[in-house]
Design a protein around this motif. Structure first.
Motif, PDB file in Angstrom:
ATOM      1  N   PHE A  61       5.223   0.283 -10.144  1.00 23.58           N
ATOM      2  CA  PHE A  61       5.417  -0.263  -8.802  1.00 23.58           C
ATOM      3  C   PHE A  61       5.969   0.764  -7.819  1.00 23.58           C
ATOM      4  O   PHE A  61       6.184   0.447  -6.655  1.00 23.58           O
ATOM      5  N   ALA A  62       6.213   1.990  -8.290  1.00 17.53           N
ATOM      6  CA  ALA A  62       6.867   2.982  -7.433  1.00 17.53           C
ATOM      7  C   ALA A  62       6.053   3.288  -6.180  1.00 17.53           C
ATOM      8  O   ALA A  62       6.596   3.324  -5.078  1.00 17.53           O
ATOM      9  N   ILE A  63       4.739   3.498  -6.339  1.00 18.30           N
ATOM     10  CA  ILE A  63       3.917   3.863  -5.185  1.00 18.30           C
ATOM     11  C   ILE A  63       3.745   2.708  -4.207  1.00 18.30           C
ATOM     12  O   ILE A  63       3.992   2.868  -3.011  1.00 18.30           O
ATOM     13  N   PRO A  64       3.321   1.498  -4.661  1.00 21.24           N
ATOM     14  CA  PRO A  64       3.196   0.411  -3.675  1.00 21.24           C
ATOM     15  C   PRO A  64       4.524   0.078  -2.999  1.00 21.24           C
ATOM     16  O   PRO A  64       4.555  -0.202  -1.801  1.00 21.24           O
TER      17      PRO A  64
ATOM     18  N   ALA B 212       7.753   0.066   1.823  1.00 20.57           N
ATOM     19  CA  ALA B 212       9.005   0.415   2.493  1.00 20.57           C
ATOM     20  C   ALA B 212       8.733   1.318   3.695  1.00 20.57           C
ATOM     21  O   ALA B 212       9.338   1.137   4.766  1.00 20.57           O
ATOM     22  N   GLN B 213       7.819   2.274   3.554  1.00 19.43           N
ATOM     23  CA  GLN B 213       7.478   3.153   4.675  1.00 19.43           C
ATOM     24  C   GLN B 213       6.958   2.347   5.865  1.00 19.43           C
ATOM     25  O   GLN B 213       7.373   2.574   7.006  1.00 19.43           O
ATOM     26  N   GLU B 214       6.038   1.426   5.602  1.00 18.80           N
ATOM     27  CA  GLU B 214       5.461   0.629   6.682  1.00 18.80           C
ATOM     28  C   GLU B 214       6.517  -0.255   7.334  1.00 18.80           C
ATOM     29  O   GLU B 214       6.561  -0.391   8.569  1.00 18.80           O
ATOM     30  N   ALA B 215       7.382  -0.854   6.526  1.00 16.25           N
ATOM     31  CA  ALA B 215       8.429  -1.714   7.069  1.00 16.25           C
ATOM     32  C   ALA B 215       9.398  -0.915   7.944  1.00 16.25           C
ATOM     33  O   ALA B 215       9.815  -1.380   9.013  1.00 16.25           O
ATOM     34  N   ILE B 216       9.751   0.288   7.495  1.00 13.01           N
ATOM     35  CA  ILE B 216      10.658   1.133   8.265  1.00 13.01           C
ATOM     36  C   ILE B 216      10.000   1.545   9.577  1.00 13.01           C
ATOM     37  O   ILE B 216      10.615   1.507  10.649  1.00 13.01           O
ATOM     38  N   ARG B 217       8.725   1.946   9.488  1.00 17.04           N
ATOM     39  CA  ARG B 217       7.980   2.347  10.689  1.00 17.04           C
ATOM     40  C   ARG B 217       7.973   1.213  11.711  1.00 17.04           C
ATOM     41  O   ARG B 217       8.212   1.420  12.901  1.00 17.04           O
ATOM     42  N   ASN B 218       7.646   0.003  11.242  1.00 19.48           N
ATOM     43  CA  ASN B 218       7.584  -1.153  12.137  1.00 19.48           C
ATOM     44  C   ASN B 218       8.944  -1.446  12.756  1.00 19.48           C
ATOM     45  O   ASN B 218       9.033  -1.807  13.931  1.00 19.48           O
TER      46      ASN B 218
ATOM     47  N   LYS C  71       0.959  -6.692   2.473  1.00 18.90           N
ATOM     48  CA  LYS C  71       0.639  -7.817   1.601  1.00 18.90           C
ATOM     49  C   LYS C  71      -0.417  -7.433   0.573  1.00 18.90           C
ATOM     50  O   LYS C  71      -0.335  -7.818  -0.600  1.00 18.90           O
ATOM     51  N   SER C  72      -1.409  -6.678   1.009  1.00 22.74           N
ATOM     52  CA  SER C  72      -2.465  -6.250   0.102  1.00 22.74           C
ATOM     53  C   SER C  72      -1.901  -5.359  -1.002  1.00 22.74           C
ATOM     54  O   SER C  72      -2.251  -5.520  -2.184  1.00 22.74           O
ATOM     55  N   ARG C  73      -1.022  -4.423  -0.654  1.00 19.99           N
ATOM     56  CA  ARG C  73      -0.423  -3.550  -1.665  1.00 19.99           C
ATOM     57  C   ARG C  73       0.370  -4.363  -2.683  1.00 19.99           C
ATOM     58  O   ARG C  73       0.314  -4.097  -3.892  1.00 19.99           O
ATOM     59  N   ALA C  74       1.104  -5.344  -2.192  1.00 21.21           N
ATOM     60  CA  ALA C  74       1.908  -6.169  -3.099  1.00 21.21           C
ATOM     61  C   ALA C  74       1.022  -6.972  -4.046  1.00 21.21           C
ATOM     62  O   ALA C  74       1.291  -7.054  -5.258  1.00 21.21           O
ATOM     63  N   GLU C  75      -0.049  -7.555  -3.507  1.00 28.68           N
ATOM     64  CA  GLU C  75      -0.946  -8.367  -4.331  1.00 28.68           C
ATOM     65  C   GLU C  75      -1.661  -7.524  -5.382  1.00 28.68           C
ATOM     66  O   GLU C  75      -1.790  -7.933  -6.543  1.00 28.68           O
ATOM     67  N   ILE C  76      -2.143  -6.350  -4.971  1.00 29.94           N
ATOM     68  CA  ILE C  76      -2.845  -5.478  -5.911  1.00 29.94           C
ATOM     69  C   ILE C  76      -1.917  -5.059  -7.050  1.00 29.94           C
ATOM     70  O   ILE C  76      -2.328  -4.953  -8.208  1.00 29.94           O
ATOM     71  N   ALA C  77      -0.644  -4.853  -6.730  1.00 30.07           N
ATOM     72  CA  ALA C  77       0.318  -4.444  -7.747  1.00 30.07           C
ATOM     73  C   ALA C  77       0.757  -5.609  -8.629  1.00 30.07           C
ATOM     74  O   ALA C  77       1.440  -5.411  -9.631  1.00 30.07           O
TER      75      ALA C  77
ATOM     76  N   ARG D   1      10.733  -8.596   1.783  1.00 25.58           N
ATOM     77  CA  ARG D   1      11.133  -8.625   0.375  1.00 25.58           C
ATOM     78  C   ARG D   1       9.896  -8.435  -0.507  1.00 25.58           C
ATOM     79  O   ARG D   1       8.928  -9.183  -0.397  1.00 25.58           O
ATOM     80  N   PHE D   2       9.942  -7.424  -1.342  1.00 21.08           N
ATOM     81  CA  PHE D   2       8.861  -7.157  -2.294  1.00 21.08           C
ATOM     82  C   PHE D   2       9.441  -7.282  -3.694  1.00 21.08           C
ATOM     83  O   PHE D   2      10.373  -6.581  -4.062  1.00 21.08           O
ATOM     84  N   GLU D   3       8.889  -8.219  -4.446  1.00 21.20           N
ATOM     85  CA  GLU D   3       9.377  -8.417  -5.816  1.00 21.20           C
ATOM     86  C   GLU D   3       8.210  -8.412  -6.782  1.00 21.20           C
ATOM     87  O   GLU D   3       7.113  -8.853  -6.461  1.00 21.20           O
ATOM     88  N   ALA D   4       8.487  -7.911  -7.967  1.00 21.30           N
ATOM     89  CA  ALA D   4       7.424  -7.804  -8.955  1.00 21.30           C
ATOM     90  C   ALA D   4       8.037  -7.836 -10.340  1.00 21.30           C
ATOM     91  O   ALA D   4       9.104  -7.263 -10.578  1.00 21.30           O
ATOM     92  N   CYS D   5       7.370  -8.534 -11.251  1.00 22.94           N
ATOM     93  CA  CYS D   5       7.800  -8.555 -12.644  1.00 22.94           C
ATOM     94  C   CYS D   5       7.238  -7.315 -13.327  1.00 22.94           C
ATOM     95  O   CYS D   5       6.011  -7.183 -13.431  1.00 22.94           O
ATOM     96  N   PRO D   6       8.071  -6.397 -13.761  1.00 19.68           N
ATOM     97  CA  PRO D   6       7.567  -5.192 -14.424  1.00 19.68           C
ATOM     98  C   PRO D   6       6.718  -5.542 -15.632  1.00 19.68           C
ATOM     99  O   PRO D   6       7.036  -6.456 -16.392  1.00 19.68           O
ATOM    100  N   ARG D   7       5.621  -4.825 -15.803  1.00 14.48           N
ATOM    101  CA  ARG D   7       4.759  -5.040 -16.956  1.00 14.48           C
ATOM    102  C   ARG D   7       5.465  -4.536 -18.214  1.00 14.48           C
ATOM    103  O   ARG D   7       5.984  -3.433 -18.245  1.00 14.48           O
TER     104      ARG D   7
END
Length: 206
Positions: free
Chosen positions: A115-118, A123-129, A176-182, A199-205
């Motif tokens: 999940f490091a890259i997505p 985070a980059q996009e959120a900070i930019r916005n 949203k697309s990055r989160a869904e793909i991940a 908020r971006f959350e993900a269950c690690p594989r």
């Protein structure tokens, strides 16, 4: 395993394969074309031809730059050199006006490798916005895996917006697309006048 290691994630493995094809097959061809154009330009001093060749050279150079930029987006090289938190700190400092912003970046638990890259791109996009559209002067970034899911949050005190009326914005769609793909979840809480919490959350594989 380093933060940017893609070996455990099929999606990142595919991205690395695409990056390898661009690096090994497309960029060398463009480089060779540029070298041949340089040679032709030196041997053809006719002014009209010189102008045409210069135009083609500019196009080839632009294509090479675009290829390198795509490579960087497919697999950010900075994640191989720095920790996830350090990458965000460097990115934040590089933005125009960042010296007037109060930053708080606390990554108690960095993202799992898959999940490091997505997470970094979100985070980059959120900070930019937050800085560009929200004109925020305070930004908080947290990353922690203390609960059942690993979570990253980006909060700012900017102008805010109505998420129901902004879902078609390219930046929001991309996050949203990055989160869904991940295989994760992205939620956005905001309102006109702020604040904004992403908020971006993900269950690690496993």
């Amino acid at each position: 395993m380093q933060p940017g290691d893609a070996s455990s994630d099929p999606l990142e493995t595919e991205r690395m394969a695409i990056a390898g094809e661009i690096h090994d097959r497309i960029l060398p061809l463009l480089f060779t074309a540029r070298m041949k154009l340089d040679s032709i330009r030196e041997s053809e001093p006719v002014p009209a031809r010189q102008q045409d060749l210069q135009s083609v050279q500019s196009l080839v150079a632009a294509a090479m730059d675009a290829g390198r930029e795509i490579l960087s987006h497919l697999h950010p090289p900075e994640l191989e050199l720095l920790s996830w938190q350090e990458c965000l700190e460097v990115f934040a400092e590089s933005l125009p006006g960042s010296d007037t912003v109060e930053w708080s970046i606390d990554c108690k638990t960095p993202p799992p490798p898959s999940f490091a890259i997505p997470a970094y791109r979100i985070a980059q996009e959120a900070i930019r916005n937050a800085l560009t559209h929200g004109h925020a002067d305070r930004v908080w970034i947290r990353s922690d895996g203390g609960g059942p899911d690993w979570v990253t949050t980006i909060e700012d005190n900017g102008a805010g917006f109505d998420p129901s009326r902004s879902s078609d914005r390219f930046g929001i769609r991309t996050m949203k697309s990055r989160a869904e793909i991940a295989g994760g979840r992205l939620t956005i809480q905001s309102r006109p006048g702020g604040p904004t919490l992403i908020r971006f959350e993900a269950c690690p594989r496993r």
